[in-house]
Design a protein around this motif. Sequence first.
Motif, PDB file in Angstrom:
ATOM      1  N   PRO A  42       0.815  -1.227   0.000  1.00  0.00           N
ATOM      2  CA  PRO A  42       0.000   0.000   0.000  1.00  0.00           C
ATOM      3  C   PRO A  42       0.842   1.268   0.000  1.00  0.00           C
ATOM      4  O   PRO A  42       2.042   1.248   0.303  1.00  0.00           O
ATOM      5  N   ASP A  43       0.171   2.362  -0.333  1.00  0.00           N
ATOM      6  CA  ASP A  43       0.688   3.699  -0.061  1.00  0.00           C
ATOM      7  C   ASP A  43       0.050   4.151   1.248  1.00  0.00           C
ATOM      8  O   ASP A  43      -1.184   4.203   1.351  1.00  0.00           O
ATOM      9  N   LEU A  44       0.858   4.453   2.251  1.00  0.00           N
ATOM     10  CA  LEU A  44       0.319   4.942   3.512  1.00  0.00           C
ATOM     11  C   LEU A  44      -0.382   6.287   3.309  1.00  0.00           C
ATOM     12  O   LEU A  44      -0.115   6.998   2.325  1.00  0.00           O
ATOM     13  N   ARG A  45      -1.257   6.617   4.220  1.00  0.00           N
ATOM     14  CA  ARG A  45      -1.972   7.888   4.090  1.00  0.00           C
ATOM     15  C   ARG A  45      -0.970   9.043   4.041  1.00  0.00           C
ATOM     16  O   ARG A  45       0.013   9.069   4.782  1.00  0.00           O
ATOM     17  N   GLY A  46      -1.207   9.972   3.122  1.00  0.00           N
ATOM     18  CA  GLY A  46      -0.279  11.079   2.933  1.00  0.00           C
ATOM     19  C   GLY A  46       0.871  10.744   2.009  1.00  0.00           C
ATOM     20  O   GLY A  46       1.823  11.522   1.901  1.00  0.00           O
ATOM     21  N   HIS A  47       0.788   9.613   1.317  1.00  0.00           N
ATOM     22  CA  HIS A  47       1.852   9.156   0.425  1.00  0.00           C
ATOM     23  C   HIS A  47       1.232   8.557  -0.849  1.00  0.00           C
ATOM     24  O   HIS A  47       0.129   8.009  -0.808  1.00  0.00           O
ATOM     25  N   GLY A  48       1.966   8.654  -1.947  1.00  0.00           N
ATOM     26  CA  GLY A  48       1.552   7.998  -3.182  1.00  0.00           C
ATOM     27  C   GLY A  48       0.143   8.361  -3.596  1.00  0.00           C
ATOM     28  O   GLY A  48      -0.266   9.515  -3.585  1.00  0.00           O
ATOM     29  N   ALA A  55      -7.521  15.018   9.157  1.00  0.00           N
ATOM     30  CA  ALA A  55      -7.912  14.921  10.567  1.00  0.00           C
ATOM     31  C   ALA A  55      -6.960  13.939  11.242  1.00  0.00           C
ATOM     32  O   ALA A  55      -6.273  13.160  10.566  1.00  0.00           O
ATOM     33  N   PRO A  56      -6.874  13.973  12.570  1.00  0.00           N
ATOM     34  CA  PRO A  56      -5.966  13.048  13.263  1.00  0.00           C
ATOM     35  C   PRO A  56      -6.228  11.592  12.881  1.00  0.00           C
ATOM     36  O   PRO A  56      -7.381  11.179  12.696  1.00  0.00           O
ATOM     37  N   PHE A  57      -5.155  10.813  12.756  1.00  0.00           N
ATOM     38  CA  PHE A  57      -5.260   9.420  12.340  1.00  0.00           C
ATOM     39  C   PHE A  57      -4.053   8.656  12.847  1.00  0.00           C
ATOM     40  O   PHE A  57      -3.069   9.247  13.297  1.00  0.00           O
ATOM     41  N   ARG A  58      -4.125   7.336  12.769  1.00  0.00           N
ATOM     42  CA  ARG A  58      -2.988   6.480  13.077  1.00  0.00           C
ATOM     43  C   ARG A  58      -2.731   5.567  11.875  1.00  0.00           C
ATOM     44  O   ARG A  58      -3.662   4.924  11.369  1.00  0.00           O
ATOM     45  N   HIS A  59      -1.478   5.498  11.436  1.00  0.00           N
ATOM     46  CA  HIS A  59      -1.145   4.602  10.329  1.00  0.00           C
ATOM     47  C   HIS A  59      -1.541   3.169  10.645  1.00  0.00           C
ATOM     48  O   HIS A  59      -2.003   2.427   9.769  1.00  0.00           O
ATOM     49  N   VAL A 181      -1.158  17.575   8.705  1.00  0.00           N
ATOM     50  CA  VAL A 181      -1.736  16.756   9.769  1.00  0.00           C
ATOM     51  C   VAL A 181      -0.828  15.554   9.965  1.00  0.00           C
ATOM     52  O   VAL A 181      -0.667  14.732   9.057  1.00  0.00           O
ATOM     53  N   LEU A 182      -0.216  15.447  11.122  1.00  0.00           N
ATOM     54  CA  LEU A 182       0.729  14.366  11.390  1.00  0.00           C
ATOM     55  C   LEU A 182       0.017  13.197  12.061  1.00  0.00           C
ATOM     56  O   LEU A 182      -0.981  13.382  12.764  1.00  0.00           O
ATOM     57  N   PRO A 183       0.517  11.970  11.858  1.00  0.00           N
ATOM     58  CA  PRO A 183      -0.128  10.818  12.486  1.00  0.00           C
ATOM     59  C   PRO A 183      -0.010  10.848  14.003  1.00  0.00           C
ATOM     60  O   PRO A 183       0.976  11.344  14.562  1.00  0.00           O
ATOM     61  N   VAL A 184      -1.000  10.299  14.656  1.00  0.00           N
ATOM     62  CA  VAL A 184      -0.988  10.166  16.109  1.00  0.00           C
ATOM     63  C   VAL A 184      -0.135   8.956  16.470  1.00  0.00           C
ATOM     64  O   VAL A 184      -0.328   7.877  15.909  1.00  0.00           O
ATOM     65  N   PRO A 185       0.830   9.098  17.374  1.00  0.00           N
ATOM     66  CA  PRO A 185       1.676   7.952  17.717  1.00  0.00           C
ATOM     67  C   PRO A 185       0.929   6.912  18.535  1.00  0.00           C
ATOM     68  O   PRO A 185      -0.021   7.232  19.259  1.00  0.00           O
TER      69      PRO A 185
END
Length: 260
Positions: A42-48, A55-59, A181-185
């Motif tokens: 896959p392409d992770l969110r925010g990529h490809g 909105a806030p998210f977690r990979h 928007v950066l991923p939530v750790p």
Amino acid sequence: MLAHIDQGSGPPVLLLHGGALDHRLWEPQIAALARTHRVVAPDLRGHGASPTPTAPFRHVDDVAALVRDLRLDPVTVAGVSLGASVAVDLAIEAPELVARLVVSGAGASGAKFRDPATLDLLARWAQAGRDRDRERWTAIFLELGFGPGRPFADVDPAVLAHVARMTDGTLDHHVPDGAPVLPVPVADVEARLPTLQVPVLAITGLLDSPDHQRMAREVAQAAGGRVVEVAGAGHYPNLERPEIVTGALQAFLREHFPGS
């Protein structure tokens, strides 16, 4: 659902790319592994081709949803850099989804950097981002990718160009004018490493930064796994020494483990 490629048939393998890149990071391995396995990259969110986060998210949540939607579980998950940390997150947060774990160039998300030279490089990289200095940001990113202090003349030009193309694509399509928007750790992953219950392989380029090498080794050590060292490669050994990394993956996939 994350944008992804899905090739081959057989036991499933999930390949996760590094930050600022996309699934093409795994190009040297995809065709080889797809001869005997179902390979999803896959392409992770925010990529490809995946969407830019708003909105806030977690990979890890995105990847877990993909594994469930495609009915890949349990899957062998392999990650490089950011992808390695997401792979560890998945094995800890949703262990029922993961059969085996391969990490390269990183380990537990949230692990601390210690090497002064790497810390200085990361600080200058962050400042270039704040300054919106794309040229300087990319140059430092590539230095991190191929080994701190290593001359670019020592890197295969085709590999260097391949990584630069992916980075350019990320910057062109996924970096907004405002704050991204950066991923939530995921919380406390480093402390939770001893809970890993799957076979682990760590692959480390010996020209990578000491911290990145250490992080990958720590995951293998926590799970009683093993480490493959790749000479003459930095943060992306699967690109610089593809035959070694592909062979190590194929050997790991052929091994029988109790319960597998």
